[in-house]
Write a protein that holds these residues in place. Structure first.
Motif, mmCIF file in Angstrom:
data_model
loop_
_atom_site.group_PDB
_atom_site.id
_atom_site.type_symbol
_atom_site.label_atom_id
_atom_site.label_comp_id
_atom_site.label_asym_id
_atom_site.label_seq_id
_atom_site.Cartn_x
_atom_site.Cartn_y
_atom_site.Cartn_z
ATOM 1 N N PHE A 50 2.804 -3.916 12.569
ATOM 2 C CA PHE A 50 2.655 -2.732 13.638
ATOM 3 C C PHE A 50 3.202 -1.454 13.152
ATOM 4 C CE2 PHE A 50 6.684 -4.078 15.016
ATOM 5 C CZ PHE A 50 7.049 -2.982 15.676
ATOM 6 N N GLN A 51 4.337 -1.337 12.300
ATOM 7 C CA GLN A 51 4.917 -0.107 11.870
ATOM 8 C C GLN A 51 4.282 0.554 10.883
ATOM 9 O OE1 GLN A 51 8.721 -1.402 11.427
ATOM 10 N NE2 GLN A 51 9.562 -0.375 13.466
ATOM 11 N N LYS A 52 3.068 -0.241 10.380
ATOM 12 C CA LYS A 52 2.404 0.641 9.199
ATOM 13 C C LYS A 52 1.094 1.185 9.396
ATOM 14 C CE LYS A 52 3.804 -2.825 5.535
ATOM 15 N NZ LYS A 52 3.450 -3.758 4.495
ATOM 16 N N PRO A 53 0.771 2.319 8.792
ATOM 17 C CA PRO A 53 -0.539 2.887 9.040
ATOM 18 C C PRO A 53 -1.550 2.089 9.311
ATOM 19 C CG PRO A 53 0.788 4.310 7.436
ATOM 20 C CD PRO A 53 1.522 2.832 7.522
ATOM 21 N N TYR A 54 -2.370 2.256 9.983
ATOM 22 C CA TYR A 54 -3.711 1.594 10.150
ATOM 23 C C TYR A 54 -3.724 0.182 10.696
ATOM 24 C CZ TYR A 54 -5.303 5.739 7.577
ATOM 25 O OH TYR A 54 -5.387 6.929 7.246
ATOM 26 N N SER A 55 -2.443 -0.248 11.227
ATOM 27 C CA SER A 55 -2.277 -1.561 11.646
ATOM 28 C C SER A 55 -3.313 -2.021 12.730
ATOM 29 C CB SER A 55 -0.822 -1.483 12.116
ATOM 30 O OG SER A 55 -0.454 -0.847 13.266
ATOM 31 N N PHE A 56 -3.605 -1.223 13.712
ATOM 32 C CA PHE A 56 -4.280 -1.524 14.619
ATOM 33 C C PHE A 56 -5.762 -1.704 14.314
ATOM 34 C CE2 PHE A 56 -0.774 0.708 16.987
ATOM 35 C CZ PHE A 56 -0.414 -0.332 17.739
ATOM 36 N N PRO A 57 -6.561 -0.673 13.662
ATOM 37 C CA PRO A 57 -7.919 -1.019 13.461
ATOM 38 C C PRO A 57 -7.892 -2.141 12.235
ATOM 39 C CG PRO A 57 -7.105 0.938 12.420
ATOM 40 C CD PRO A 57 -5.931 0.732 13.274
ATOM 41 N N ARG A 58 -6.955 -2.317 11.492
ATOM 42 C CA ARG A 58 -6.951 -3.423 10.597
ATOM 43 C C ARG A 58 -6.919 -4.761 11.471
ATOM 44 N NH1 ARG A 58 -3.225 -3.493 5.693
ATOM 45 N NH2 ARG A 58 -4.418 -5.120 5.095
ATOM 46 N N THR A 59 -6.255 -4.706 12.469
ATOM 47 C CA THR A 59 -5.792 -6.200 13.364
ATOM 48 C C THR A 59 -7.327 -6.323 14.036
ATOM 49 O OG1 THR A 59 -3.687 -5.683 13.659
ATOM 50 C CG2 THR A 59 -4.839 -6.925 15.415
ATOM 51 N N LYS A 60 -7.963 -5.208 14.634
ATOM 52 C CA LYS A 60 -9.404 -5.316 15.150
ATOM 53 C C LYS A 60 -10.177 -6.146 13.956
ATOM 54 C CE LYS A 60 -8.373 -4.393 19.088
ATOM 55 N NZ LYS A 60 -8.843 -2.849 20.018
ATOM 56 N N HIS A 61 -10.086 -5.437 12.799
ATOM 57 C CA HIS A 61 -11.120 -5.894 11.843
ATOM 58 C C HIS A 61 -10.992 -7.202 11.523
ATOM 59 C CE1 HIS A 61 -13.249 -5.999 7.779
ATOM 60 N NE2 HIS A 61 -14.123 -5.275 8.409
ATOM 61 N N TYR A 62 -9.438 -7.746 11.419
ATOM 62 C CA TYR A 62 -9.262 -9.144 11.223
ATOM 63 C C TYR A 62 -9.789 -10.087 11.976
ATOM 64 C CZ TYR A 62 -6.393 -12.807 9.317
ATOM 65 O OH TYR A 62 -6.017 -14.084 8.596
ATOM 66 N N ILE A 63 -9.801 -9.514 13.447
ATOM 67 C CA ILE A 63 -10.464 -10.709 14.371
ATOM 68 C C ILE A 63 -11.881 -10.620 14.226
ATOM 69 C CG2 ILE A 63 -10.638 -10.803 17.009
ATOM 70 C CD1 ILE A 63 -8.015 -9.233 17.085
ATOM 71 N N TYR A 64 -12.554 -9.426 13.941
ATOM 72 C CA TYR A 64 -13.985 -9.253 13.812
ATOM 73 C C TYR A 64 -14.454 -10.483 12.800
ATOM 74 C CZ TYR A 64 -13.792 -4.837 16.231
ATOM 75 O OH TYR A 64 -13.528 -3.878 17.104
ATOM 76 N N THR A 65 -13.427 -10.396 11.696
ATOM 77 C CA THR A 65 -13.901 -11.081 10.340
ATOM 78 C C THR A 65 -13.677 -12.694 10.871
ATOM 79 O OG1 THR A 65 -13.288 -9.209 9.058
ATOM 80 C CG2 THR A 65 -13.441 -11.523 7.907
ATOM 81 N N HIS A 66 -12.631 -12.789 11.666
ATOM 82 C CA HIS A 66 -12.051 -14.455 11.852
ATOM 83 C C HIS A 66 -13.429 -15.054 12.812
ATOM 84 C CE1 HIS A 66 -9.546 -17.663 12.652
ATOM 85 N NE2 HIS A 66 -9.846 -17.779 13.877
ATOM 86 N N ALA A 67 -13.818 -14.075 13.476
ATOM 87 C CA ALA A 67 -14.666 -14.641 14.843
ATOM 88 C C ALA A 67 -16.107 -14.143 14.597
ATOM 89 C CB ALA A 67 -14.057 -14.264 15.943
ATOM 90 N N GLN A 68 -16.654 -14.234 13.316
ATOM 91 C CA GLN A 68 -17.914 -13.584 13.337
ATOM 92 C C GLN A 68 -18.877 -14.526 13.688
ATOM 93 O OE1 GLN A 68 -18.949 -12.730 8.920
ATOM 94 N NE2 GLN A 68 -17.042 -13.626 8.632
#
Length: 218
Positions: free
Chosen positions: A57-75
């Motif tokens: 969460f302290q790294k850049p782009y952590s929020f969009p990468r988290t969402k994309h990780y969910i999208y990929t996991h739950a596709q």
């Protein structure tokens, strides 16, 4: 049925606001999306999706990468993504042309209200080429129209992963640093989907009116 309820969270191992308002049967479908270093601190009787170490969460782009990780996991699922600090309310029906059904302008949503909202979105996601449903902000004024086209949504939205599965390779999670929900919806719009917001009666302190937003393929 909505298969899973994903709640990305950090620094809330004992104060899950959204989770606490869900009825027990919906809590049973929750998957907390947590940082790897923080997973041992969470003791809720729920499923957990642990993020890779490089999504911090302290790294850049952590929020969009988290969402994309969910999208990929739950596709292959029908699911929703909810912020961890939401409160859900039922808005007075008088704002939508019906007789008043409560003493004030809104009240906390009951278990029946929550089931009604989830059932509605579940039915909508069964419609052909409908990918995303969402909810409006409680701070937004009530709408006279039943539907609003091409609206954004954040904080809480419901998705049919199977519908937009082919789009995922084209979505670059690091294209934006903030407003990742707006970016994702814009990507859907530019690939032939349209948005539609349905103004009904459920809302949350952060958002949720069941002012319903959805995306359909044109």
């Amino acid at each position: 049925m909505i298969d899973r309820i994903f709640i990305p969270t950090v620094h809330r191992p004992t104060t899950q606001i959204t989770y606490s308002q869900l009825p027990a049967d919906l809590q049973a479908r929750v998957t907390f999306v947590v940082q790897a270093w923080e997973r041992p601190q969470y003791h809720y009787d729920a499923d957990y999706l642990v993020l890779p170490d490089d999504i911090h969460f302290q790294k850049p782009y952590s929020f969009p990468r988290t969402k994309h990780y969910i999208y990929t996991h739950a596709q292959t699922l029908k699911y929703c993504i909810l912020d961890d600090d939401l409160q859900f309310f039922r808005r007075n029906a008088k704002y939508h042309g019906a007789p008043s059904n409560m003493a004030k302008s809104k009240r906390l949503a009951t278990a029946d209200d929550m089931h009604e909202m989830f059932d509605l979105f579940d039915r909508w996601l069964d419609e052909p080429n409908l990918a995303v449903c969402g909810v409006g902000q409680i701070s937004s004024p009530p709408g006279a129209d039943q539907y609003r086209d091409n609206r954004s949504v954040c904080g809480a939205f419901w998705l049919n992963g199977r519908t937009f599965q082919p789009l995922l390779p084209k979505v670059n999670p690091t294209a934006v640093r903030i407003s990742e929900d707006d970016y994702f919806i814009l990507m859907l719009l530019t690939h032939g989907y349209r948005s539609e917001e349905h103004t009904s009666e459920l809302q949350s302190r952060f958002g949720i009116s069941y002012a319903v937003f959805c995306l359909k393929k044109k």
